[in-house]
Design a protein around this motif. Structure first.
Motif, short mmCIF file in Angstrom:
data_model
loop_
_atom_site.label_atom_id
_atom_site.label_comp_id
_atom_site.label_asym_id
_atom_site.label_seq_id
_atom_site.Cartn_x
_atom_site.Cartn_y
_atom_site.Cartn_z
N GLN A 103 -94.45 -61.80 -22.51
CA GLN A 103 -94.94 -62.96 -23.31
C GLN A 103 -96.29 -62.60 -24.03
N LYS A 106 -97.10 -65.54 -29.71
CA LYS A 106 -96.32 -66.75 -30.15
C LYS A 106 -95.45 -66.72 -30.91
N ASP A 107 -94.04 -66.28 -30.49
CA ASP A 107 -93.25 -66.13 -31.80
C ASP A 107 -92.31 -67.49 -32.11
N GLU A 108 -92.67 -68.63 -31.48
CA GLU A 108 -92.26 -69.87 -32.10
C GLU A 108 -93.38 -70.74 -31.58
N GLY A 109 -93.24 -72.15 -32.18
CA GLY A 109 -94.14 -72.89 -31.98
C GLY A 109 -94.20 -73.48 -30.53
N ARG A 110 -95.31 -74.04 -29.74
CA ARG A 110 -95.71 -74.65 -28.58
C ARG A 110 -95.08 -73.66 -27.69
N VAL A 111 -95.39 -72.34 -27.55
CA VAL A 111 -95.29 -71.64 -26.57
C VAL A 111 -96.59 -70.82 -26.06
#
Ligand code: R5P
Length: 317
Positions: A103, A106-111
């Motif tokens: 992890q 940030k490969d997508e929003g809100r992570v």
């Protein structure tokens, strides 16, 4: 940063994640693990009690943050806190497997970027230095503002590949992201060629493979990867390589996370041998599984750090 006297004694402590490896590291260094209790309070909270005096000492805390990840991470953080409050001279976390390393962006929003948070937590707990092996992405070193010694299990794997003396050798990466790692092997092996598999991740459990870049027909292929988690990547890669005419397929992966249906997938995969290291204790019973130890590598790194010698030269030649 705390002050470390040149004469500071070396002290090693282990959490509960991989005591066997910690004992082997201590054995390599010719010392005993420091006496400390790493247990639990009745409500499950981590209870630490150092039984050795750490004042001014060069302390090494050995703990892989493997499953149960959060428990092992908390043990490490609380061990560091105990050492810091007991006036240790320097605290080095030796984390053979660094959990949460996948992890890392940030490969997508809100992570979240949990690898960065983990780095922050370690530094906040008082860790002065980190030793780890094959981070999922080398850039994770930059999440820390303390020195990081990033070691490579390839040191151990390449020795084993040479023993196998496979003709027509191809080193393959199961995905584009691992190409640099695979190239590192090719450079160190005479006449090995490179292949890369096109892989897409559909979910945490599932991957899809497409085509192979490179010639694998009638070759002995060694797949190299940092982690075997659910086993999907290497199982699908091995099947594709055999379909493309590979003679034999081996896999070498630094960290045997082995979760979900990994054991089943590895058992069914057309792999001649599955070679992992002991950064994470391996308890699964899989035929064709070989575990190589990184104890010597870590022990030597600890020795060099303690005696102020170069760690990177361990990987030269
Ligand atoms: C992916 O980028 C990693 O290098 C590994 O290939 C991946 O974590 C393996 O996961 P799994 O065994 O679940 O396919």
């Amino acid at each position: 940063m705390t002050f470390l006297a040149q004469t500071a004694p070396m002290l090693l402590f282990s959490g509960n994640s991989n005591r066997h490896l910690a004992e082997q590291i201590a054995g390599y260094l010719g010392v005993q693990l420091g006496d400390c209790e790493v247990g639990r309070f009745p409500d499950g909270e981590v209870r630490i009690k150092l039984k050795a005096d750490v004042r001014g000492a060069d302390v090494f805390l050995i703990q892989s943050t493997c499953a149960p990840v959060n428990d092992h991470l908390m043990e490490l953080l609380i061990l560091a806190d105990a050492c810091r409050r007991a006036s240790a001279g320097r605290i080095t976390a030796v984390v053979p497997y660094f959990g949460y390393s996948r992890q890392d962006r940030k490969d997508e929003g809100r992570v979240p970027i949990s690898a960065k948070l983990t780095a922050n937590l370690l530094e906040a707990a008082g860790i002065d230095r980190l030793v780890t092996i094959d981070l999922h992405a080398a850039q994770i070193q930059g999440f820390f503002d303390i020195p990081v010694d990033h070691l490579f299990a390839s040191k151990v794997f390449i020795k084993y590949i040479k023993q196998l003396a496979l003709p027509d050798l191809v080193i393959a990466s199961p995905d584009v992201g691992g190409m640099k790692m695979a190239w590192g092997y090719v450079k160190r092996l005479d006449s090995a060629l490179l292949a890369v598999i096109e892989k897409r991740r559909l979910s945490g459990e599932d991957v899809e493979v497409g085509f192979v870049i490179g010639d694998v027909k009638d070759k002995n292929v060694v797949l190299v990867d940092d982690i075997i988690s659910t086993g999907g990547s290497v199982a699908k890669a091995a099947t594709l390589l055999r379909e493309k005419g590979a003679r034999k397929v081996f896999v070498m992966a630094s960290h045997a996370v082995f979760c979900g249906r990994a054991v089943e997938k590895l058992r069914d995969a057309p792999l001649s041998e599955i070679i992992v290291t002991d950064t994470i204790p391996v308890t699964s019973n899989i035929e064709r599984l070989r575990v190589l130890s990184v104890a010597e590598l870590l022990g030597e790194a600890v020795h060099r750090i303690h005696t102020n010698k170069s760690v990177s030269t361990l990987f030269q030649g």
